[in-house]
Motif scaffolding. Structure first.
Motif, PDB file in Angstrom:
ATOM      1  N   ASP A 128       0.816  -1.204   0.000  1.00 43.42           N
ATOM      2  CA  ASP A 128       0.000   0.000   0.000  1.00 43.42           C
ATOM      3  C   ASP A 128       0.860   1.269   0.000  1.00 43.42           C
ATOM      4  O   ASP A 128       0.691   2.169   0.832  1.00 43.42           O
ATOM      5  CB  ASP A 128      -0.925  -0.028   1.236  1.00 43.42           C
ATOM      6  CG  ASP A 128      -2.008   1.035   1.144  1.00 43.42           C
ATOM      7  OD1 ASP A 128      -2.273   1.511   0.026  1.00 43.42           O
ATOM      8  OD2 ASP A 128      -2.573   1.386   2.196  1.00 43.42           O
ATOM      9  N   ASP A 130       1.599   2.881  -3.139  1.00 42.44           N
ATOM     10  CA  ASP A 130       1.510   3.547  -4.439  1.00 42.44           C
ATOM     11  C   ASP A 130       1.431   5.064  -4.315  1.00 42.44           C
ATOM     12  O   ASP A 130       2.089   5.794  -5.051  1.00 42.44           O
ATOM     13  CB  ASP A 130       0.287   3.023  -5.211  1.00 42.44           C
ATOM     14  CG  ASP A 130       0.492   1.576  -5.647  1.00 42.44           C
ATOM     15  OD1 ASP A 130       1.664   1.223  -5.915  1.00 42.44           O
ATOM     16  OD2 ASP A 130      -0.485   0.815  -5.694  1.00 42.44           O
ATOM     17  N   HIS A 131       0.640   5.516  -3.332  1.00 43.70           N
ATOM     18  CA  HIS A 131       0.447   6.968  -3.214  1.00 43.70           C
ATOM     19  C   HIS A 131       1.654   7.670  -2.568  1.00 43.70           C
ATOM     20  O   HIS A 131       1.712   8.888  -2.531  1.00 43.70           O
ATOM     21  CB  HIS A 131      -0.816   7.259  -2.409  1.00 43.70           C
ATOM     22  CG  HIS A 131      -0.771   6.701  -1.010  1.00 43.70           C
ATOM     23  ND1 HIS A 131      -0.729   5.345  -0.752  1.00 43.70           N
ATOM     24  CD2 HIS A 131      -0.719   7.317   0.191  1.00 43.70           C
ATOM     25  CE1 HIS A 131      -0.673   5.153   0.553  1.00 43.70           C
ATOM     26  NE2 HIS A 131      -0.659   6.324   1.146  1.00 43.70           N
TER      27      HIS A 131
END
Lengths: 258, 329
Positions: A128, A130-131
């Motif tokens: 988690d 990616d951002h």
């Protein structure tokens, strides 16, 4: 598939016995938790398994070859390592840290191609991140940083993962998150050896517990067999009430032994 | 990506700076005359000024600056500290001590190669000592202190040599090594140092990826598959060869290796590997510009490049150290 075998490994440093007659095997497909008090020899054993320390006597074999004879790059393709202390010298970008996981494949972190690029993207996605890809690592929270280091270790796609206290100083929800990531990695065919201090967490996620104290392995087996009140007393010198509901374990510590 | 635009941009600036260094001087040369001299068409006077004086001097300044910028970036990557630099760590001082010894005992007269070899030996001895210390201490403060001690000791030996200098000519020769300058350098001086720099460069280029991996600490780097003893050895050999060769051209010039990487790092995402090339080019640019400054500043005798570099660089060092202290809480 890969397997590390320690045979009767002893390690003395400066007249102090750090590890004594340790025999164990770590292989793909199994999630092993190393449990024991501080100074029990857990980290020392892992360092021997990674050729970071050389045993005084005994042998460490990786896939049937003495680990010291294997080149660093070959070893790194078979075993990825998440050490206890993870200093970051520079505030490098998140994607660059994860990309370093591909070091053993000769990848340059600026020009990722093909398989390397795919492995990094997958590890970032699984953790988690990616951002956060372009964020500087000095702007991350402890939980985010722990995920970055995990992603870096996963990106190597090595058949074995050795992680020294990957959930230390994380809050409970982040602990679960990291443990679930490692569990998924094992369910997909990897093997993990993880040092943990939260015994209930270890029993919940791991297939096998290795109990250590004073440089020796005292027990090695699945949680059902080895996690008992007597064991807690033997290893940690604490009185504990151990309760189990299928895969959910709870420990209540009721005080130190006299 | 701004990373990718950085190297072409810096290269253009470097090119412009070297052209400017050729145009500017005690008598300004117009661009037209410069082009003519470059093409071999202009007056003999212009050709001599360009090919024998200004261009070798500008190239020497660029090469030395680039060498120091690169070594600074490489040492900082290896030691994981932004204050590591050949000058601060005493490598330059030991190299110029080596060169001075060769001059003092007349070995330099035997063969022109003696000075670079002596400078490089000094630099390698210092780098090896530092690397040995770096393995045995994780404290960067200790390391900087060792470098400081090394550079003070080399300075003391230099002072001793100056003290014992038999005549004013030797004295002025020795002083020019300690102060650092690229005045009156010829292409031959640069060519003599070039092979050592080239070999050093190969060692640094081969350690690029290891330097990136070392951002995560030595234990993780080992886990990633970095051969740590090899990486250390390569960076030490590389910086020793390059710094020694640079000192053999220009004497001791400090702080370029701190300034250039410090300015470059934020532009390349703080990756030590990506810091190398831009640091080299920027180091070259800084020294070419500083040398133009040296020639333009009116002074009773020409200012020494090393003096000017230290006047700019030492405050920069303090500034970075303060910033680091604050960041570490």
């Amino acid at each position: 598939m890969a397997e590390i075998k320690l045979n009767n490994v002893c390690l003395e440093a400066g007249g102090v016995r750090l590890l004594y007659d340790a025999s164990a095997s770590f292989r793909s497909g199994e999630f092993i938790a190393l449990i024991g008090p501080n100074g029990a020899g857990k980290t020392t054993m892992l360092k021997c398994a990674l050729a970071l320390m050389a045993p005084s006597t005994g042998t460490v074999m990786l896939d049937g070859r003495t680990i010291a004879d294997i080149t660093p790059l070959q070893r790194a393709r078979l075993v990825s390592y998440l050490p206890q202390s993870r200093p970051l010298a520079w505030p490098v970008r998140v994607r660059d840290v994860v990309a370093l996981g591909r070091y053993a494949y000769g990848a340059s972190i600026t020009k990722l191609k093909g398989e390397d690029d795919a492995a990094v993207a997958e590890a970032m996605h699984d953790c988690d991140l990616d951002h956060l890809a372009d964020r500087r690592t000095d702007t991350l929270s402890g939980g985010e940083l722990a995920r970055v280091h995990c992603a870096r270790a996963f990106a190597a796609k090595a058949p074995l993962l050795i992680a020294d206290e990957p959930v230390a100083s994380l809050d409970p929800s982040h602990q679960f998150q990291i443990m679930a990531l490692i569990r998924a990695y094992v369910d997909n065919g990897g093997g993990a050896v993880v040092v943990l201090h939260d015994i209930a967490l270890a029993a919940r996620f791991a297939d096998r517990l290795i109990w250590m104290k004073d440089g020796e392995i005292h027990a090695n087996g699945n949680p059902d067999e080895t996690l008992t009140a007597a064991r807690m007393k033997q290893i940690f010198a604490v009185n504990a009430i151990v309760a189990q509901d299928k895969n959910d374990w709870s420990l209540t510590l009721t005080g130190e032994c006299a | 990506m701004k990373d990718r635009a950085l190297i072409p941009l810096l290269s253009s600036i470097a090119f412009a700076a070297i052209i400017a260094a050729c145009l500017i001087g005690s008598t300004a040369m117009s661009p037209g005359r410069l082009l003519a001299a470059l093409a071999g068409a202009g007056s003999t006077g212009d050709a001599i000024v360009l090919w024998e004086i200004r261009l070798p001097r500008a190239i020497a300044a660029f090469v030395v600056g680039a060498a120091l910028g690169l070594c600074g970036a490489a040492l900082q990557g290896l030691l994981r500290n932004p204050l590591a630099e050949p000058g601060v760590l005493g490598v330059s001082a030991c190299a110029s001590l080596g060169a001075t010894l060769a001059l003092f005992y007349g070995a330099a007269a035997l063969s022109p190669i003696t000075v670079p070899v002596a400078a490089i030996s000094g630099a390698l001895a210092a780098t090896a000592l530092l690397a040995f210390a770096a393995i045995h201490t994780s404290s960067v403060v200790t390391l900087i202190l060792i470098g400081f001690g090394l550079s003070s000791f080399a300075g003391a030996l230099m002072a001793l040599l100056l003290n014992l200098a038999p005549n004013p000519f030797t004295l002025s020769d020795l002083i020019s090594w300690t102060l650092g300058s690229v005045a009156n350098r010829s292409f031959d001086d640069i060519l003599l140092a070039a092979p050592f720099m080239a070999v050093g460069l190969v060692f640094i280029v081969l350690s690029r990826r290891a330097l990136s991996a070392l951002s995560l600490g030595e234990e993780t780097a080992h886990g990633l598959g970095v051969d740590l003893p090899r990486a250390r050895g390569f960076v030490i050999l590389g910086t020793g060869l390059i710094t020694g060769a640079a000192v053999s051209i220009a004497g001791a010039i400090g702080f370029i290796g701190i300034m250039a990487p410090h300015l470059v790092r934020p532009l390349v995402g703080y990756d030590p590997a990506r810091t190398l090339t831009p640091s080299a080019i920027l180091g070259g640019v800084i020294l070419v510009l500083a040398d133009i400054g040296v020639r333009l500043i009116p002074a009773p005798s020409e200012l020494r490049l090393g003096v000017v570099a230290a006047l700019i660089g030492a405050p920069a060092f303090v500034w970075i150290a303060i910033g680091r202290g604050r960041a570490n809480g």
